[in-house]
Design a protein around this motif. Structure first.
Motif, PDB file in Angstrom:
ATOM      1  N   VAL B 373      -6.123 -22.645 -67.396  1.00 18.69           N
ATOM      2  CA  VAL B 373      -7.108 -23.560 -66.807  1.00 18.69           C
ATOM      3  C   VAL B 373      -6.403 -24.699 -66.081  1.00 18.69           C
ATOM      4  CG1 VAL B 373      -8.891 -25.267 -67.358  1.00 18.69           C
ATOM      5  CG2 VAL B 373      -8.970 -22.978 -68.389  1.00 18.69           C
ATOM      6  N   ASP B 374      -5.409 -25.302 -66.715  1.00 17.99           N
ATOM      7  CA  ASP B 374      -4.715 -26.416 -66.068  1.00 17.99           C
ATOM      8  C   ASP B 374      -3.998 -25.955 -64.802  1.00 17.99           C
ATOM      9  OD1 ASP B 374      -5.576 -28.265 -67.910  1.00 17.99           O
ATOM     10  OD2 ASP B 374      -3.844 -27.984 -69.233  1.00 17.99           O
ATOM     11  N   GLY B 375      -3.387 -24.775 -64.874  1.00 16.66           N
ATOM     12  CA  GLY B 375      -2.684 -24.264 -63.700  1.00 16.66           C
ATOM     13  C   GLY B 375      -3.634 -23.999 -62.541  1.00 16.66           C
ATOM     14  N   LEU B 376      -4.769 -23.378 -62.824  1.00 17.49           N
ATOM     15  CA  LEU B 376      -5.736 -23.089 -61.752  1.00 17.49           C
ATOM     16  C   LEU B 376      -6.366 -24.371 -61.216  1.00 17.49           C
ATOM     17  CD1 LEU B 376      -7.484 -19.851 -63.084  1.00 17.49           C
ATOM     18  CD2 LEU B 376      -6.099 -20.056 -61.010  1.00 17.49           C
ATOM     19  N   LEU B 377      -6.636 -25.326 -62.093  1.00 18.43           N
ATOM     20  CA  LEU B 377      -7.199 -26.602 -61.625  1.00 18.43           C
ATOM     21  C   LEU B 377      -6.199 -27.324 -60.723  1.00 18.43           C
ATOM     22  CD1 LEU B 377      -9.056 -27.945 -64.803  1.00 18.43           C
ATOM     23  CD2 LEU B 377     -10.105 -27.387 -62.598  1.00 18.43           C
ATOM     24  N   ASP B 378      -4.915 -27.304 -61.107  1.00 18.75           N
ATOM     25  CA  ASP B 378      -3.904 -27.937 -60.255  1.00 18.75           C
ATOM     26  C   ASP B 378      -3.832 -27.244 -58.901  1.00 18.75           C
ATOM     27  OD1 ASP B 378      -3.195 -29.906 -61.979  1.00 18.75           O
ATOM     28  OD2 ASP B 378      -1.452 -28.854 -62.818  1.00 18.75           O
ATOM     29  N   LEU B 379      -3.836 -25.938 -58.926  1.00 17.04           N
ATOM     30  CA  LEU B 379      -3.710 -25.162 -57.691  1.00 17.04           C
ATOM     31  C   LEU B 379      -4.883 -25.407 -56.753  1.00 17.04           C
ATOM     32  CD1 LEU B 379      -2.037 -22.857 -56.294  1.00 17.04           C
ATOM     33  CD2 LEU B 379      -3.577 -21.239 -57.414  1.00 17.04           C
ATOM     34  N   LEU B 380      -6.088 -25.440 -57.316  1.00 14.22           N
ATOM     35  CA  LEU B 380      -7.295 -25.429 -56.480  1.00 14.22           C
ATOM     36  C   LEU B 380      -7.838 -26.819 -56.172  1.00 14.22           C
ATOM     37  CD1 LEU B 380      -8.860 -22.324 -58.188  1.00 14.22           C
ATOM     38  CD2 LEU B 380      -8.428 -22.491 -55.738  1.00 14.22           C
ATOM     39  N   VAL B 381      -7.753 -27.747 -57.138  1.00 14.81           N
ATOM     40  CA  VAL B 381      -8.344 -29.082 -56.909  1.00 14.81           C
ATOM     41  C   VAL B 381      -7.388 -30.205 -57.311  1.00 14.81           C
ATOM     42  CG1 VAL B 381     -10.770 -28.393 -57.029  1.00 14.81           C
ATOM     43  CG2 VAL B 381      -9.574 -28.947 -59.137  1.00 14.81           C
ATOM     44  N   ASP B 382      -6.091 -29.943 -57.285  1.00 13.38           N
ATOM     45  CA  ASP B 382      -5.100 -30.948 -57.704  1.00 13.38           C
ATOM     46  C   ASP B 382      -5.401 -31.482 -59.106  1.00 13.38           C
ATOM     47  OD1 ASP B 382      -4.536 -30.615 -55.020  1.00 13.38           O
ATOM     48  OD2 ASP B 382      -5.252 -32.605 -54.425  1.00 13.38           O
ATOM     49  N   GLY B 383      -6.113 -30.740 -59.910  1.00  7.63           N
ATOM     50  CA  GLY B 383      -6.474 -31.220 -61.244  1.00  7.63           C
ATOM     51  C   GLY B 383      -7.460 -32.377 -61.248  1.00  7.63           C
ATOM     52  N   ASP B 384      -8.089 -32.633 -60.087  1.00  7.33           N
ATOM     53  CA  ASP B 384      -8.932 -33.818 -59.946  1.00  7.33           C
ATOM     54  C   ASP B 384     -10.364 -33.562 -60.431  1.00  7.33           C
ATOM     55  OD1 ASP B 384      -9.817 -36.358 -59.169  1.00  7.33           O
ATOM     56  OD2 ASP B 384     -10.311 -35.674 -57.144  1.00  7.33           O
ATOM     57  N   VAL B 385     -10.510 -33.262 -61.718  1.00  8.43           N
ATOM     58  CA  VAL B 385     -11.843 -33.124 -62.324  1.00  8.43           C
ATOM     59  C   VAL B 385     -11.868 -33.888 -63.634  1.00  8.43           C
ATOM     60  CG1 VAL B 385     -12.316 -30.845 -61.320  1.00  8.43           C
ATOM     61  CG2 VAL B 385     -11.247 -31.004 -63.573  1.00  8.43           C
ATOM     62  N   ASP B 386     -13.084 -34.125 -64.079  1.00 10.09           N
ATOM     63  CA  ASP B 386     -13.267 -34.841 -65.337  1.00 10.09           C
ATOM     64  C   ASP B 386     -12.709 -34.011 -66.510  1.00 10.09           C
ATOM     65  OD1 ASP B 386     -15.355 -37.236 -66.131  1.00 10.09           O
ATOM     66  OD2 ASP B 386     -14.971 -35.802 -67.752  1.00 10.09           O
ATOM     67  N   PRO B 387     -12.100 -34.671 -67.519  1.00 13.42           N
ATOM     68  CA  PRO B 387     -11.564 -33.916 -68.655  1.00 13.42           C
ATOM     69  C   PRO B 387     -12.615 -33.053 -69.351  1.00 13.42           C
ATOM     70  CG  PRO B 387     -10.873 -36.211 -68.764  1.00 13.42           C
ATOM     71  CD  PRO B 387     -11.820 -36.110 -67.614  1.00 13.42           C
ATOM     72  N   GLY B 388     -13.855 -33.497 -69.367  1.00  9.38           N
ATOM     73  CA  GLY B 388     -14.905 -32.709 -70.015  1.00  9.38           C
ATOM     74  C   GLY B 388     -15.112 -31.374 -69.317  1.00  9.38           C
ATOM     75  N   LEU B 389     -15.018 -31.370 -68.019  1.00  6.55           N
ATOM     76  CA  LEU B 389     -15.167 -30.123 -67.273  1.00  6.55           C
ATOM     77  C   LEU B 389     -13.970 -29.214 -67.554  1.00  6.55           C
ATOM     78  CD1 LEU B 389     -16.460 -28.250 -65.231  1.00  6.55           C
ATOM     79  CD2 LEU B 389     -15.515 -29.640 -63.400  1.00  6.55           C
ATOM     80  N   ARG B 390     -12.809 -29.807 -67.577  1.00  4.23           N
ATOM     81  CA  ARG B 390     -11.599 -29.049 -67.894  1.00  4.23           C
ATOM     82  C   ARG B 390     -11.743 -28.390 -69.266  1.00  4.23           C
ATOM     83  NH1 ARG B 390      -7.930 -28.805 -72.063  1.00  4.23           N
ATOM     84  NH2 ARG B 390      -5.910 -28.101 -71.328  1.00  4.23           N
ATOM     85  N   ASP B 391     -12.199 -29.146 -70.262  1.00  2.34           N
ATOM     86  CA  ASP B 391     -12.329 -28.616 -71.620  1.00  2.34           C
ATOM     87  C   ASP B 391     -13.404 -27.523 -71.681  1.00  2.34           C
ATOM     88  OD1 ASP B 391     -10.384 -30.386 -72.294  1.00  2.34           O
ATOM     89  OD2 ASP B 391     -11.709 -31.789 -73.351  1.00  2.34           O
ATOM     90  N   SER B 392     -14.461 -27.689 -70.897  1.00  2.00           N
ATOM     91  CA  SER B 392     -15.513 -26.672 -70.885  1.00  2.00           C
ATOM     92  C   SER B 392     -15.006 -25.367 -70.295  1.00  2.00           C
ATOM     93  CB  SER B 392     -16.721 -27.164 -70.084  1.00  2.00           C
ATOM     94  OG  SER B 392     -17.314 -28.256 -70.746  1.00  2.00           O
ATOM     95  N   LEU B 393     -14.128 -25.479 -69.286  1.00  2.00           N
ATOM     96  CA  LEU B 393     -13.534 -24.265 -68.723  1.00  2.00           C
ATOM     97  C   LEU B 393     -12.645 -23.583 -69.766  1.00  2.00           C
ATOM     98  CD1 LEU B 393     -12.689 -25.575 -65.139  1.00  2.00           C
ATOM     99  CD2 LEU B 393     -14.327 -23.771 -65.691  1.00  2.00           C
TER     100      LEU B 393
END
Lengths: 410, 435
Positions: B373-393
């Protein structure tokens, strides 16, 4: 921010998923939530707006064949008197509008002549903006029908539907989220077909994420609200329209396809009370006769097919159609067999509950304004007001910022 | 920067630009003639040789390929800008070759002189047809082009009168098109009388009208604001606009100098600009393909773009597309999600048109759900999302899995399902819609 899983564990189930919304909101609930709005015609009245984009030439639509000045101004593209479908000795319909002419004779068509507004603007975009916001003298952000939504506060995500390729500005603003559904068949969400069981999990995460707080993130709150509505409304539409059966053949014409989508959604009983369609282009600067004949014929035949479809499903008494264009065109034709931008034009209000006939005076073709355009006779906001109060049964002052006298067709 | 000045970048492209440093990266984008573009040129030429270029679908496909492959992304981003600014639609023009000709004109002048762009577009075959310049005759002028020239192309409403529209229309009389869509000029149809335009009287012709418009202060600010919105964000300060517009006017309306100044402006690197502009559909599509290592377009991609609201060469009107949140309606948003679904679920023969989950996991060096999840978030949105969304993913990825996290991606089916599903979900986030 809570994660979705923790939120569910804490008992926040009621907000858990738009994907499951139709399970909570049956038809009874849909009807109940809009029961606060009531007109003399009942709680289920439906408005269908038809936008004629590009500036329809009103003079060759409701043809003033018996008025001074028409022949002189329209030497090349005037409609010959013998071809006009006469409403009175002075005005008649374009010859391609035979179906609408029959409906007029049956008392189902009201025509508001010379609809416009003070200090007309000849730009397509500014004038359309004025018709969308119902604010002629300032730049406004909220569409007039979004104002209606602000007054009604519907919870149904399909209370209003923009049957257009992009959300029509008349339905945008005031924090509302209205779905744009140009075609009901294409309006569905796909997920990985190899893992069908994963679909619910994906939609649940997406839906949860669209219901979080995006303040401080430019544009993302609007996107999230749109996403939430999209997940709910795609599901409702696909569940609902599967039942649509109709033998009515619609013309192979853009408005016909739009109105067929409207009919499917009405048949599905989704609780939608406002549909907005648009077709064109009426911007006939050149080669107008063929182009406008095709458009007006398509308009007339599409509306007739739609009304027959409604009659077949027993919904004709619940539906009112209202057409407009952002402006009419110059009285004097140009040298390209066309017409340049003008001002006032006719509006059609159509339905079995309408009091048919002509409303407003036809503007003089000889006493023109400083740009040699028509002077408007009826403020379009009074037509909007009549529709809002007389047909939908809502307070017009929220949407229009004031009260206008009824034109009287409903 | 590549998201704004181009259509996103592959990981390689991003590190290549990053290694240059900021100002050299801007120079490479802006002074694009110095960058060889042989790969894209060869591919485009091969496509054009193979396709029937009298068909709009062919011209659309070639342009998309160029956007995806070009080593001069800013040039192509400006071609798109001019297509939107001088929005011309094949629906009325009915001549795809004329649309292609106009597209090439924009490419040749992408960062050229605004005066020459105006002069060229005023006698461009597709534009002459689109706004009826070809039937604008002395005896009764057609106002269509003259109005939009002022309202949409140079000044905006409120800076001219209806009388100015009429007088300008007279000045542009006489142009026409022959059967082969070649531009003609018939002196007998040209109005040589005196015209009073923006307060000045003379025997003006079309170029004189353009010069009178460009003598006003308004066009420089009008174009600066539009380009600032395109590249930076939609709420520039008046001071920034004034300063940039002065640069533009003093340069003799050289668009290159205006765009260079915008990319070097502090606002371009401000937090307001970051993830502050909604991606257009082509940016959503091509940016996603570049990020995810997809080189082949999906079949039927034109239909997807149209349903996303961007039918190239057929803008909704002469005002072009409604940018910003105008791209986001429920229908167009559903189509974004469906396009993302297509990109993430291609298998078998079509696999090259979609993502390769195994390659992505290797590229990210991910083994656990959190790393994926962290790798894909970094790749696609520079990790620029709320931690809650990250945890839900992460919750979504884990699902009912109870084993050791480090074993999670060892199961091929689990890897296939969750890499595809998570990528789809991230491409559905509000953050991913932003450039």
């Amino acid at each position: 921010m809570l994660t979705r899983r923790k939120f569910l564990q804490s008992g926040g189930l009621a907000l858990a998923g738009a994907a499951s919304l139709p399970l909570f909101l049956g038809r009874t609930a849909l009807a109940a939530q809009v029961a606060g709005t009531m007109s003399d015609y009942g709680p289920d009245t439906i408005l269908v707006v038809i936008q004629m984009s590009g500036g329809n030439d009103g003079l060759n639509t409701v043809v003033p064949y018996g008025l001074d000045g028409y022949r002189a101004a329209r030497g090349a593209i005037g409609i010959p008197e013998a071809n006009v479908l006469p409403l009175t000795e002075r005005v008649g319909l374009h010859p391609e509008m035979g179906k609408l002419f029959e409906r007029y004779q049956a008392g189902q068509v009201a025509i508001v002549q010379g609809a416009g507004y003070p200090n007309p603007n000849l730009s397509h975009f500014r004038s359309m903006d004025i018709w969308h916001t119902a604010v002629p003298d300032a730049y406004a952000q909220t569409g007039w029908l979004a104002g209606e939504l602000a007054a009604t506060q519907p919870t149904n995500p399909l209370y209003a539907v923009s049957v257009t390729d992009s959300l029509i500005p008349a339905l945008a603003g005031a924090g509302t989220s209205v779905p744009a559904i140009p075609n009901v068949q294409a309006y569905q969400l796909r997920t990985d077909t190899r893992y069908p069981a994963d679909r619910a999990a994906q939609i649940a995460v997406a839906d949860w994420s669209y219901r979080q707080d995006y303040s401080g993130r430019a544009g993302q709150g609007y996107i999230a609200a749109t996403g939430a509505n999209a997940l709910a409304s795609t599901q409702m539409v696909q569940d609902g329209v599967a039942a649509y059966r109709s033998t009515v053949e619609y013309p192979n014409f853009a408005l016909g396809a739009s109105l067929k989508s409207v009919a499917q959604m009405i048949a599905a009983g989704l609780g939608t009370r406002i549909f907005y369609t648009s077709f064109g282009s009426f911007d006939t600067h050149s080669a107008q006769p063929n182009a406008q004949a095709r458009l007006l014929g398509g308009f007339s035949n599409s509306v007739d097919a739609f009304l027959r479809d409604l009659e077949g499903m027993g919904q004709a008494n619940n539906v009112l159609l209202m057409s407009f264009s952002e402006f009419g065109r110059r009285v004097q034709e140009n040298g390209s067999q066309g017409t340049d931008h003008g001002t006032a034009g006719p509006m059609f209000v159509i339905g079995s509950r309408v009091t048919g006939g002509l409303y407003g005076e036809y503007p003089s073709l000889t006493k023109l304004d400083e740009n040699r355009n028509l002077r408007y006779q009826v403020d379009f906001r009074s037509v909007y007001g009549t529709v809002l109060e007389g047909w939908l049964g809502v307070d017009q002052s929220v949407a229009l910022g004031g009260r206008y006298d009824s034109v009287g067709f409903v | 920067m590549l998201r704004r000045a181009g259509f996103g970048g592959t990981p390689d492209e991003i590190s290549s630009y990053a290694s240059l440093g900021y100002e050299a990266a801007v120079a490479r984008l802006v002074d694009y003639e110095k960058v060889a573009d042989d790969g894209a040129e060869a591919r485009v030429a091969a496509m054009a040789a193979e396709l029937d270029m009298t068909k709009l679908a062919s011209i659309q496909a070639v342009w998309l390929q160029r956007m995806a492959m070009t080593a001069r992304p800013l040039q192509e981003k400006m071609v798109l800008f001019w297509h939107d600014h001088f929005a011309t639609g094949n629906g009325k023009v009915g001549r795809p070759q004329a649309m292609d000709y106009q597209n090439q004109f924009f490419r040749a002048n992408a960062l050229g002189s605004f005066r020459e762009l105006l002069s060229g577009i005023s006698r461009d075959p597709a534009m002459l047809r689109w706004l009826d310049g070809n039937t604008n005759r002395r005896s009764s002028p057609n106002e269509n082009y003259a109005r939009e020239l002022m309202e949409l192309f140079t000044m905006g409403p409120g800076n001219y009168t209806q009388a100015d529209v009429h007088e300008a229309a007279r000045a542009f009389t006489g142009w026409g098109l022959d059967r082969d869509y070649q531009v003609t000029f018939n002196p007998r149809q040209h109005d040589t009388g005196q015209k009073t335009f923006l307060g000045k009287t003379g025997n003006w012709d079309g170029d004189a009208i353009l010069n009178l418009i460009l003598a006003q202060p308004v066009p420089a600010e009008f174009m600066t604001r539009k380009l600032f919105n395109y590249f930076v964000h939609d709420h520039p300060s008046q001071a920034a606009i004034k300063q940039l517009a002065d640069t533009f006017r003093q340069s003799g309306y050289r668009v290159r100098e205006l765009v260079r100044a915008i990319l070097l402006h502090p606002e371009f690197r401000s937090p307001d600009a970051y993830h502050g502009v909604v991606k257009s559909p082509v940016e959503y599509l091509i940016g996603g393909m570049k990020t995810l290592g997809i080189n082949e377009f999906l079949p039927g991609i034109q239909g997807s773009l149209t349903r996303m609201g961007m039918n190239l060469f057929n803008p909704p009107s002469v005002a072009g597309w409604d940018w910003g949140t105008g791209w986001i309606g429920t229908n167009t948003f559903v189509e974004r999600l469906n396009t993302a679904n297509s990109l993430t679920t291609q298998r078998g023969n079509a696999a090259g048109r979609g993502i390769d989950p195994i390659a992505i996991v290797q590229q990210l060096g991910a083994a656990t759900p959190d790393e994926l999840v962290d790798g894909l978030l970094d790749l696609l949105v520079d990790g620029d999302v709320d931690p809650g969304l990250r945890d839900s993913l992460v919750d979504y990825v884990v699902g009912e899995y109870q084993g050791a996290p480090s074993n999670f991606l060892r199961d091929p089916q689990r890897l296939d399902r969750t890499v595809r599903g998570t990528t789809h979900l991230i491409m559905a986030t509000p953050a991913y819609q932003m450039a």
